[in-house]
Enzyme design. Structure first.
Site, PDB file in Angstrom:
ATOM      1  N   CYS A  70      16.859   0.653  -5.084  1.00 57.75           N
ATOM      2  CA  CYS A  70      15.756   1.068  -4.213  1.00 57.75           C
ATOM      3  C   CYS A  70      14.773  -0.083  -4.136  1.00 57.75           C
ATOM      4  O   CYS A  70      14.317  -0.585  -5.175  1.00 57.75           O
ATOM      5  CB  CYS A  70      15.079   2.315  -4.786  1.00 57.75           C
ATOM      6  SG  CYS A  70      13.569   2.818  -3.929  1.00 57.75           S
ATOM      7  N   CYS A 177      15.311  -1.621   3.218  1.00 60.98           N
ATOM      8  CA  CYS A 177      15.332  -0.335   2.514  1.00 60.98           C
ATOM      9  C   CYS A 177      16.793   0.036   2.351  1.00 60.98           C
ATOM     10  O   CYS A 177      17.571  -0.042   3.315  1.00 60.98           O
ATOM     11  CB  CYS A 177      14.581   0.743   3.296  1.00 60.98           C
ATOM     12  SG  CYS A 177      14.785   2.431   2.645  1.00 60.98           S
ATOM     13  N   HIS A 179      18.290   2.796   2.118  1.00 57.20           N
ATOM     14  CA  HIS A 179      18.747   3.879   3.001  1.00 57.20           C
ATOM     15  C   HIS A 179      19.256   3.334   4.341  1.00 57.20           C
ATOM     16  O   HIS A 179      20.196   3.879   4.920  1.00 57.20           O
ATOM     17  CB  HIS A 179      17.605   4.873   3.267  1.00 57.20           C
ATOM     18  CG  HIS A 179      17.413   5.906   2.200  1.00 57.20           C
ATOM     19  ND1 HIS A 179      16.814   5.619   0.992  1.00 57.20           N
ATOM     20  CD2 HIS A 179      17.752   7.220   2.159  1.00 57.20           C
ATOM     21  CE1 HIS A 179      16.777   6.725   0.260  1.00 57.20           C
ATOM     22  NE2 HIS A 179      17.337   7.705   0.947  1.00 57.20           N
TER      23      HIS A 179
END
Length: 265
Positions: A70, A177, A179
């Site tokens: 992350c 990021c 994601h």
């Protein structure tokens, strides 16, 4: 060999899938806490607490290395996690791929969460590795949340909004990021038609492959993609064993991990 990864939610899937590709014989521990998402708007102290909780849950399974998969947690919590777990457990952080993007030549854009965009950390990466290259920081509000929940309409809207803020002459986009790596091709499809010239292929820079390779290096293990797929998978939500969420299975990375056998009691 056992590799653990932490993130707020689905952002760890890309790095976990990369580890599995490099070492299909490695056991994987995925520790997240989707109920506390998003981590970006939290105070640094709160974010550190959440990340440490996921890290402790993962460490209880005695992995050989821990990946903080992350970007936001790597910015705010990596030092705290390392202080608690190293040197017994090597901890690998995730850094946006600004350096390879700069090596490839500019101009390029960095897509990141609003909390990371314009942050001293990201500006420092640009200063250290992309001096003299034109870099545009593009905030992507709502994109990580939409990816977490596999919200197709939300992903489309957030990607379109970020694409509209991306200069037409960029040669590459850094996915700042984790994601975002799960929807890399959707990002390419949105940005590519807008570029000048449109026939120059857009390069996307993620972190999953690099962080997976670094984790292996830290424990002295070599890639062995042809190894027998004997690894197991343990999924933790808030420290409790669980199964991959339906939203995780919306992505190729999640589906590839769902084929990994469950860890033995």
């Amino acid at each position: 060999m056992k590799i653990a990864l932490i993130d707020s939610g689905n952002g760890l899937l890309a790095a976990a899938a990369a580890v599995h590709r490099l070492r299909p014989d490695a056991d994987l521990v995925l520790s997240s806490d989707p109920a506390t998402m998003p981590w970006g708007p939290r105070t640094p102290e709160d974010l550190i607490e959440k990340a440490l909780s996921c890290a402790r849950a993962a460490a209880a399974h005695r992995p050989d290395a821990l990946i903080v998969a992350c970007n936001t947690a790597s910015v705010h919590a990596l030092a705290a996690i390392r202080a608690e777990l190293e040197p017994a457990l090597p901890v690998i952080g995730t850094v946006p791929a600004v350096k390879p993007a700069a090596v490839g030549g500019g101009p390029f854009a960095i897509w990141a969460t609003p909390a990371t965009t314009g942050s001293p950390y990201q500006r420092g990466l640009i200063r250290d590795f992309a001096s003299g290259v034109r870099v545009t920081e593009v905030p992507c509000p709502g994109l990580a949340d939409a990816v977490q929940h596999a919200d197709a309409a939300g992903i489309e809207a957030a990607v379109a909004a970020a694409a509209a803020l991306t200069p037409r002459d960029v040669r590459a986009v850094v996915l700042g990021c984790t994601h975002y790596e799960l929807v890399a091709e959707r990002i390419r499809e949105a940005v590519q038609p807008l570029l000048r010239p449109s026939d120059e292929s857009l390069v996307l820079h993620g972190s999953a492959e690099a962080v997976a390779a670094q984790a292996l290096r830290r424990i002295g293990a070599a890639p062995a993609p042809d190894a027998a797929p004997s690894g197991t998978l343990t999924v933790l939500f808030g420290g409790r064993e669980a199964a991959l969420e339906p939203s995780s299975l919306s992505y190729a990375e999640g589906r590839s991990l769902s084929a990994v056998g469950a860890a033995r009691p």
